[in-house]
Scaffold this active site. Structure first.
Site, PDB file in Angstrom:
ATOM      1  N   ASP A 311       0.807  -1.225   0.000  1.00  0.00           N
ATOM      2  CA  ASP A 311       0.000   0.000   0.000  1.00  0.00           C
ATOM      3  C   ASP A 311       0.839   1.274   0.000  1.00  0.00           C
ATOM      4  O   ASP A 311       0.349   2.334  -0.392  1.00  0.00           O
ATOM      5  CB  ASP A 311      -0.939   0.012   1.210  1.00  0.00           C
ATOM      6  N   GLY A 313       4.371   1.517  -1.284  1.00  0.00           N
ATOM      7  CA  GLY A 313       5.183   1.656  -2.487  1.00  0.00           C
ATOM      8  C   GLY A 313       4.396   1.543  -3.784  1.00  0.00           C
ATOM      9  O   GLY A 313       4.838   2.039  -4.823  1.00  0.00           O
ATOM     10  N   VAL A 392      -6.826   3.318   1.772  1.00  0.00           N
ATOM     11  CA  VAL A 392      -6.254   2.687   0.576  1.00  0.00           C
ATOM     12  C   VAL A 392      -7.248   1.623   0.121  1.00  0.00           C
ATOM     13  O   VAL A 392      -7.275   0.514   0.648  1.00  0.00           O
ATOM     14  CB  VAL A 392      -4.877   2.062   0.867  1.00  0.00           C
ATOM     15  N   ASN A 394     -10.230  -0.585   0.107  1.00  0.00           N
ATOM     16  CA  ASN A 394     -11.210  -1.012   1.094  1.00  0.00           C
ATOM     17  C   ASN A 394     -10.759  -0.742   2.521  1.00  0.00           C
ATOM     18  O   ASN A 394     -11.572  -0.551   3.417  1.00  0.00           O
ATOM     19  CB  ASN A 394     -11.516  -2.502   0.931  1.00  0.00           C
ATOM     20  N   TYR A 395      -9.433  -0.732   2.767  1.00  0.00           N
ATOM     21  CA  TYR A 395      -8.926  -0.600   4.139  1.00  0.00           C
ATOM     22  C   TYR A 395      -8.605   0.835   4.489  1.00  0.00           C
ATOM     23  O   TYR A 395      -8.231   1.636   3.632  1.00  0.00           O
ATOM     24  CB  TYR A 395      -7.653  -1.436   4.319  1.00  0.00           C
ATOM     25  N   HIS A 605      -4.539 -12.007   9.800  1.00  0.00           N
ATOM     26  CA  HIS A 605      -5.952 -11.672   9.994  1.00  0.00           C
ATOM     27  C   HIS A 605      -6.868 -12.744   9.404  1.00  0.00           C
ATOM     28  O   HIS A 605      -6.985 -12.858   8.183  1.00  0.00           O
ATOM     29  CB  HIS A 605      -6.198 -10.308   9.341  1.00  0.00           C
TER      30      HIS A 605
HETATM   31 CU   LIG Z   1      -7.076  -7.435   7.651  1.00  0.00          CU
END
Ligand SMILES: [Cu+2]
Length: 653
Positions: A311, A313, A392, A394-395, A605
C-alpha cells in the site's frame, strides 16, 4: 563523528531554512518548470511520485552550523502513451535536473499506481466485449452498476506480463450509488488490464459463484438499526490549552522535540526526535517512518492468488491521507497540520488537517502507597500523539506515534475500514471466513515495516539482542530459581535478520558506544516487538522474493541515504530482491556504526463476522523504551494532579 546537536524551534534567524522543511506548493511548481525546461514533461507525462529528495544525514546535521544543502525534489515520471518511466531528481537550488534514469520494466518493475488509473480501468473493462459477455452470463447486463477495482498485479514471471504496465481487476456490483460495493463481489472473473494499451489483454473466467445479495450499507438505518440513545457526552477540555508548542513543523512537549514531515509515499515522517535532559538536548531517533507494508492474501484460487498489495510503495498511502475533522476523528485540544502533495500532473494539492497533534491523559504514570512511611502518591501519565489516517481502497489505516513523559516512544497502527471480500465457496473453505450469507473474507496478513534511523546519543550505535532464560539447578543455583539475560551483539548485517521469540521475551537494544549513564552502562533504547507471524507465503513463492523485508521482524543496516524503502524504491511489478536483501548484500559492520532498524510487525488476519460490514479498529505496533538512557525515573518531577487530595504528605505531620 558529526556533532549531534539538535536545534529547537527558536533557531537564530542567521541559519538558512531547515533542509527538512515541508515542500511548498511553490517549490513543487518550480521543480515542475525545471523538468519542463529540460524537456521531460509532455502532454502524456504523469507524476507517479513527487516529493522531497532528502539530503543526507550529515548534510542535515551540518545545518546547525550554518550549512545549507541543495534543495532537491524527486519525481517518478511516466509517459502514459509509451509507458516509458523515469526516476528524476531536480535541484531547486541550482535550477536543473541533477539525475535521471529510465526504468527497465524487467528489472525495476513499474512506477506506482496513478490517480487516473481508477477511472481508467473502469472505462476499459466496461468497454471490453469479453468482460461484458462474462458479466452477462452472470445475469449482469447493466455494466453501469459494476465497479472495477484496479489491483496491483505483483510479478509471477509470466512472459506476457513482464513488460506491461498492468493491473488485475476484480469487480463488485453496486445496485445504487449509495450501496456498499464490497458486499457484492463478482467472483471467479478477473480482467488483466494493460494500462498503456488501455485494454483487457486477458480474462480469467474460472468459476461462477452466486453474488452475495445482502446489503452491507451501514449508512442505511435498515442495516444499522436506529441509533442508540444511551451514550452520555464525553468532553475533553484543556482550559489553559495544550502543553505542546508547534512551530514551523517542530513540536516541543515535555522535554521531547521532533520535526514533523509528510511524504506522498510514506505519509507521516518524524525527524530528529530528541529529549531535553536537564538542558542537554539528547538525540534518540534521526528519522522514523513506516517505510513499506504488504497485505498478502492467502486464498490460492485462480481469481485471487496474486492478491498482495504494497500500500505504500504501490499506491502511495501518503497522498491518500484523509482530512481529519475535529470532534469526529480527534477529540480535545487539537493542532492540525496540512500536507501538500501533488496530483498526476505534478500540481500541488493540499490535504487539509492531514496530521493531528494532541495530548492525552494516559492513566497512572506511577503510584505507591508505602507500608512504612505512609506516603501515598499518584502521578498521571500523559502522552503526545502525532497521527494521520489514510484510506487505501477497502482498508483504512491510522498511524499513531506516541511520546510519553517517561521517555517511552510507541507506534500504533489502527486498522479499520472494510474487509476485502469474495463469494464464499462453501462449508469448511479453509482460506476465507463466511462473514455474511454467501460472503467470504479471505485470510491475509498486514505486515508493516518501520524504518527507525537511530541516533541514541549520537551516531555511534550498536544493537544487542537480549533473551531471558532460567538456569538449571546446579552449582551457584542450588534451588533452580536463577534468571538471567543472554546478550548477543548483532555485529554484521548478515547476522541481524532476526525473529521475535516471545518465549524468551526477546528484545533488541540500541546502545550508544560513546555515552554512558551514571552507573557506567551504555545509554540505550530497547525495541519491544509484538510477536506475530512474519510472512507466511512459501519461501519459494514469488511474493517471498518481493516482500523479503517481511520475512523477519528485525533487520539492521548501516545508514545509507539511498536506503529508504524496505522493498526498494520501485515495488509495483518488481520481480523481487529489492530493498532489504540489496541493502544487506555488502554485509557491513554494525558495531559502533550509524545504524537503521527495520522492524516488521502486524497481524495475521482471519476475519470475524463482527468485522462486517465495517471493521472495529484492530491495533498493532511496537514500543521503544529508554534503557539506561536516564540515570533514574525521569518523571519524579511530575507534580501530583491539582487538588490536595491527590498527594498525602506524610512528612508535615
Ligand atoms: Cu485485515
Amino acid at each position: 563523528m558529526t556533532d549531534t546537536v539538535v536545534r529547537s524551534a527558536d533557531t537564530p534567524a542567521s541559519l538558512p531554512a531547515h533542509p527538512l522543511r515541508a515542500v511548498s506548493a511553490e517549490e513543487f511548481l518550480a521543480g515542475r518548470r525545471i523538468l519542463a525546461e529540460a524537456g521531460l514533461l509532455s502532454q502524456q507525462t504523469r507524476f507517479a511520485y513527487y516529493g522531497l529528495d532528502e539530503p543526507s544525514k550529515d548534510e542535515v546535521l551540518a545545518w546547525a552550523a550554518g550549512a545549507a544543502p541543495d534543495r532537491a525534489l524527486r519525481a517518478f515520471l511516466i509517459n502514459v502513451l509509451s509507458g516509458e518511466s523515469r526516476d528524476v531528481v531536480v535541484s531547486l537550488t541550482r535550477g536543473q535536473v541533477i539525475s535521471q534514469r529510465t526504468l527497465d520494466p524487467l528489472t525495476d518493475g513499474q512506477v506506482p499506481i496513478l490517480d487516473q488509473d481508477l477511472e481508467l480501468v473502469e472505462e476499459i473493462v466496461h468497454a471490453d466485449p469479453g468482460w461484458r459477455a462474462a458479466m452477462a452470463r452472470r445475469g449482469l447486463t447493466d455494466v453501469a452498476k459494476i465497479r472495477a477495482a484496479p489491483l496491483t498485479a505483483g510479478s509471477y514471471g509470466v512472459a506476457d506480463e513482464q513488460r506491461r504496465r498492468m493491473v488485475r481487476v476484480l469487480s463488485f456490483v453496486q445496485p445504487d450509488e449509495h450501496d456498499l460495493v464490497w458486499a457484492h463481489p463478482v467472483d471467479g472473473l478477473v480482467a488483466y488490464v494493460d494500462l498503456i494499451e488501455r485494454r483487457v489483454f486477458r480474462l480469467i473466467d474460472e468459476f461462477d459463484l452466486p453474488i452475495p445479495g445482502e446489503s452491507g450499507n451501514y449508512d442505511d438505518p435498515a442495516v444499522s438499526g436506529p441509533p442508540r440513545t444511551t451514550l452520555k457526552p464525553i468532553e475533553i477540555t484543556q482550559p489553559e490549552g495544550p502543553s505542546f508548542v508547534l512551530r514551523d513543523n517542530v513540536l516541543e512537549w515535555e522535554n521531547w522535540s521532533l520535526r514533523i514531515g509528510f511524504d506522498a509515499r510514506e505519509g507521516l515522517t518524524l525527524h530528529q526526535i530528541s529529549f531535553d535532559d536537564g538542558g542537554r538536548r539528547r538525540p534518540v531517533i534521526y528519522r522514523a517512518s513506516i517505510s513499506e507494508m504488504v497485505v498478502p492474501y492467502g486464498d490460492p484460487g485462480p481469481a485471487r492468488f496474486w492478491q498482495s498489495y504494497f500500500d505504500i510503495g504501490e499506491y502511495l498511502m501518503g497522498k491518500l491521507a484523509n482530512s481529519l475533522e475535529l470532534g469526529c476523528d480527534c477529540l480535545g485540544e487539537i493542532a492540525y497540520l496540512d500536507a501538500t502533495v501533488t496530483d498526476d500532473q505534478g500540481e500541488p494539492r493540499v490535504i487539509r488537517n492531514a496530521i493531528c497533534v494532541h495530548e492525552e491523559d494516559f492513566g497512572i504514570l506511577w503510584k505507591h502507597t508505602d507500608l512504612f512511611n505512609g506516603s501515598a502518591q499518584s502521578r498521571r501519565q500523559r502522552r503526545l500523539v502525532v497521527s494521520f489516517f489514510t484510506a487505501v481502497g477497502n482498508y483504512d489505516y491510522g498511524f499513531y506515534w506516541y511520546f510519553y513523559l517517561d521517555g517511552t516512544i510507541e507506534c500504533e497502527v489502527k486498522l479499520t475500514g472494510i474487509l476485502f471480500t469474495s463469494a464464499y465457496p462453501g462449508d469448511g473453505y479453509p482460506h476465507a471466513t463466511e462473514i455474511a450469507p454467501g460472503l467470504g473474507a479471505p485470510s491475509h496478513q498486514h505486515l508493516f515495516c518501520a524504518r527507525l534511523d537511530m541516533m541514541v546519543d549520537g551516531q555511534a550505535n550498536s544493537v544487542d539482542e537480549i533473551d531471558v532464560h532460567g538456569l538449571p539447578t546446579g552449582p551457584g543455583n542450588p534451588y533452580g530459581n536463577a534468571l538471567a539475560q543472554r546478550v548477543t551483539r548483532l555485529a554484521r548485517e548478515s547476522e541481524a535478520g532476526r525473529r521475535a521469540a516471545p518465549e524468551k521475551a526477546r528484545t533488541w537494544r540500541v546502545i550508544s558506544t560513546a555515552a554512558a549513564n551514571r552507573l557506567g552502562q551504555p545509554t540505550g533504547f530497547t525495541l519491544y516487538p509484538e510477536a506475530n507471524p512474519t510472512l507466511l507465503a512459501d519461501p519459494g513463492s514469488p511474493l517471498h522474493a518481493r516482500a523479503a523485508f517481511a520475512t523477519n521482524h528485525l533487520w539492521v543496516t548501516r545508514y545509507d541515504r539511498t536506503h529508504r524503502h524496505a522493498a526498494g524504491d520501485f515495488i509495483n511489478q518488481h520481480p523481487g530482491g529489492g530493498g532489504i536483501p540489496a541493502f544487506i548484500a555488502g554485509d557491513r559492520d554494525l558495531d559502533g556504526a550509524d545504524i537503521v532498524l527495520w522492524h516488521t510487525f502486524g497481524p495475521t488476519h482471519f476475519p470475524r463476522p463482527e468485522e462486517w460490514p465495517v471493521m472495529p479498529v484492530s491495533r498493532c505496533g511496537f514500543t521503544l523504551k529508554p534503557t539506561g538512557f536516564f540515570d533514574r525515573n525521569p518523571t519524579l518531577d511530575v507534580p501530583p494532579p491539582p487538588g490536595e487530595h491527590c498527594a498525602a504528605d506524610t512528612h508535615s505531620g
